[in-house]
Scaffold this motif. Sequence first.
Motif, PDB file in Angstrom:
ATOM      1  N   VAL A  12     -20.050 126.752   5.210  1.00  0.00           N
ATOM      2  CA  VAL A  12     -19.199 126.700   4.027  1.00  0.00           C
ATOM      3  C   VAL A  12     -17.734 126.570   4.414  1.00  0.00           C
ATOM      4  CG1 VAL A  12     -18.482 127.979   1.972  1.00  0.00           C
ATOM      5  CG2 VAL A  12     -20.881 128.006   2.702  1.00  0.00           C
ATOM      6  N   GLY A  13     -17.338 127.250   5.489  1.00  0.00           N
ATOM      7  CA  GLY A  13     -15.960 127.111   5.962  1.00  0.00           C
ATOM      8  C   GLY A  13     -15.113 128.341   5.744  1.00  0.00           C
ATOM      9  N   VAL A  14     -14.085 128.481   6.585  1.00  0.00           N
ATOM     10  CA  VAL A  14     -13.197 129.643   6.568  1.00  0.00           C
ATOM     11  C   VAL A  14     -12.511 129.853   5.219  1.00  0.00           C
ATOM     12  CG1 VAL A  14     -11.097 130.625   7.597  1.00  0.00           C
ATOM     13  CG2 VAL A  14     -12.871 129.631   9.067  1.00  0.00           C
ATOM     14  N   PRO A  15     -12.074 128.810   4.499  1.00  0.00           N
ATOM     15  CA  PRO A  15     -11.407 129.064   3.223  1.00  0.00           C
ATOM     16  C   PRO A  15     -12.234 129.854   2.221  1.00  0.00           C
ATOM     17  CG  PRO A  15     -10.990 126.824   3.929  1.00  0.00           C
ATOM     18  CD  PRO A  15     -12.020 127.375   4.861  1.00  0.00           C
ATOM     19  N   GLU A  16     -13.563 129.838   2.359  1.00  0.00           N
ATOM     20  CA  GLU A  16     -14.408 130.588   1.436  1.00  0.00           C
ATOM     21  C   GLU A  16     -14.949 131.883   2.033  1.00  0.00           C
ATOM     22  OE1 GLU A  16     -15.248 130.598  -1.778  1.00  0.00           O
ATOM     23  OE2 GLU A  16     -13.659 129.124  -1.960  1.00  0.00           O
ATOM     24  N   VAL A  17     -15.271 131.907   3.323  1.00  0.00           N
ATOM     25  CA  VAL A  17     -15.928 133.090   3.886  1.00  0.00           C
ATOM     26  C   VAL A  17     -15.040 133.871   4.840  1.00  0.00           C
ATOM     27  CG1 VAL A  17     -18.191 132.032   3.612  1.00  0.00           C
ATOM     28  CG2 VAL A  17     -17.013 131.847   5.816  1.00  0.00           C
ATOM     29  N   GLY A  18     -13.871 133.339   5.203  1.00  0.00           N
ATOM     30  CA  GLY A  18     -12.983 134.040   6.116  1.00  0.00           C
ATOM     31  C   GLY A  18     -13.367 133.848   7.572  1.00  0.00           C
ATOM     32  N   GLY A  19     -12.419 134.121   8.445  1.00  0.00           N
ATOM     33  CA  GLY A  19     -12.628 133.868   9.860  1.00  0.00           C
ATOM     34  C   GLY A  19     -13.693 134.729  10.487  1.00  0.00           C
ATOM     35  N   LYS A  20     -13.753 136.014  10.145  1.00  0.00           N
ATOM     36  CA  LYS A  20     -14.724 136.911  10.764  1.00  0.00           C
ATOM     37  C   LYS A  20     -16.149 136.499  10.426  1.00  0.00           C
ATOM     38  CE  LYS A  20     -13.710 141.216  10.816  1.00  0.00           C
ATOM     39  NZ  LYS A  20     -13.360 142.552  10.283  1.00  0.00           N
ATOM     40  N   ALA A  21     -16.429 136.269   9.142  1.00  0.00           N
ATOM     41  CA  ALA A  21     -17.786 135.891   8.739  1.00  0.00           C
ATOM     42  C   ALA A  21     -18.174 134.534   9.304  1.00  0.00           C
ATOM     43  CB  ALA A  21     -17.892 135.883   7.214  1.00  0.00           C
ATOM     44  N   ALA A  22     -17.237 133.587   9.342  1.00  0.00           N
ATOM     45  CA  ALA A  22     -17.548 132.259   9.876  1.00  0.00           C
ATOM     46  C   ALA A  22     -17.916 132.342  11.351  1.00  0.00           C
ATOM     47  CB  ALA A  22     -16.361 131.324   9.675  1.00  0.00           C
ATOM     48  N   SER A  23     -17.177 133.148  12.118  1.00  0.00           N
ATOM     49  CA  SER A  23     -17.475 133.298  13.542  1.00  0.00           C
ATOM     50  C   SER A  23     -18.811 133.990  13.758  1.00  0.00           C
ATOM     51  CB  SER A  23     -16.364 134.090  14.232  1.00  0.00           C
ATOM     52  OG  SER A  23     -15.141 133.381  14.216  1.00  0.00           O
ATOM     53  N   ALA A 104     -10.860 138.000   6.365  1.00  0.00           N
ATOM     54  CA  ALA A 104      -9.642 137.393   5.847  1.00  0.00           C
ATOM     55  C   ALA A 104      -9.691 135.878   5.913  1.00  0.00           C
ATOM     56  CB  ALA A 104      -8.428 137.900   6.618  1.00  0.00           C
ATOM     57  N   VAL A 105      -9.217 135.240   4.855  1.00  0.00           N
ATOM     58  CA  VAL A 105      -9.121 133.780   4.826  1.00  0.00           C
ATOM     59  C   VAL A 105      -7.972 133.320   5.703  1.00  0.00           C
ATOM     60  CG1 VAL A 105      -8.609 131.807   3.346  1.00  0.00           C
ATOM     61  CG2 VAL A 105     -10.202 133.574   2.574  1.00  0.00           C
ATOM     62  N   GLY A 106      -6.856 134.074   5.712  1.00  0.00           N
ATOM     63  CA  GLY A 106      -5.701 133.739   6.541  1.00  0.00           C
ATOM     64  C   GLY A 106      -5.459 134.832   7.557  1.00  0.00           C
ATOM     65  N   GLU A 107      -4.479 134.615   8.437  1.00  0.00           N
ATOM     66  CA  GLU A 107      -4.152 135.617   9.452  1.00  0.00           C
ATOM     67  C   GLU A 107      -3.797 136.936   8.803  1.00  0.00           C
ATOM     68  OE1 GLU A 107      -4.094 136.312  13.003  1.00  0.00           O
ATOM     69  OE2 GLU A 107      -5.235 134.523  12.659  1.00  0.00           O
ATOM     70  N   ASP A 108      -3.004 136.859   7.716  1.00  0.00           N
ATOM     71  CA  ASP A 108      -2.544 138.078   7.059  1.00  0.00           C
ATOM     72  C   ASP A 108      -3.256 138.205   5.735  1.00  0.00           C
ATOM     73  OD1 ASP A 108       0.717 139.382   6.021  1.00  0.00           O
ATOM     74  OD2 ASP A 108      -1.281 140.257   6.017  1.00  0.00           O
TER      75      ASP A 108
END
Length: 239
Positions: A12-23, A104-108
């Motif tokens: 789905v991609g980071v914009p929807e699931v965030g970096g942690k879940a995508a990894s 998180a979707v973004g760094e912050d």
Amino acid sequence: MTVLDLAAAGAVGVPEVGGKAASLARLLRAGFAVPHGFVIPAGVYRQAAVALGLDRPSAGRPEEARRRLLAIDLPAAVIEGVGRAVDDLLEGAGSEYVAVRSSAVGEDGAGASAGAAGGMAVLVQRFVDAEVSGVMFTGDPTVIEGSWGVGELLVSGRVAPDSWRTDDSGILARRAGRKITRSDRRDGRLVTGPVAAAEQAAWCLADSRVQSLHVVGRKVSSVLGGARDIEWVLADGTT
């Protein structure tokens, strides 16, 4: 789309699931021992933010935005979707407990949630009753830290963990921690208590386990394309 299986989240991609879940989704599909789970995508947050007029960047008051978000009722579709996902996740799990984590979707992520509708996804995974927990920084050299019990005390900086520096040749250096307290799940909540004197003096990981963690870290870095900070646990003799 109110709930996504963790294994499918990477597509789905980071914009929807965030970096942690995508990894974690990538690692799960690659065969790593990642606790199964599901993701409530950031779109659920964005819909709520838009409805409250919080979808535009603002130098306003983040605490007020948070209060308004917490006060709203979740849509019935979200409640039903999460309920079904929890039931499916716990089926055959041997435990009725889950871990709820931000992705998180973004760094912050905190900053994004206070202003624009970038949002935060929510990651729900099976809870692991850890014998040992730790973190690993897969640089050169790799740094591995660990302590007894669930990792809440370690990641919050309230316990001094055992630490090792490793590379592909083996263990380069080690430092004993001060492991006087630990957290464990008791009757549905985390309880902090003293560590037995014998365990305070003992290394929380055998050298062979440290070296196997190093190998896992190298593989994770290869799959994700670079050095990573990794959270790990030892439970039932498996990391």
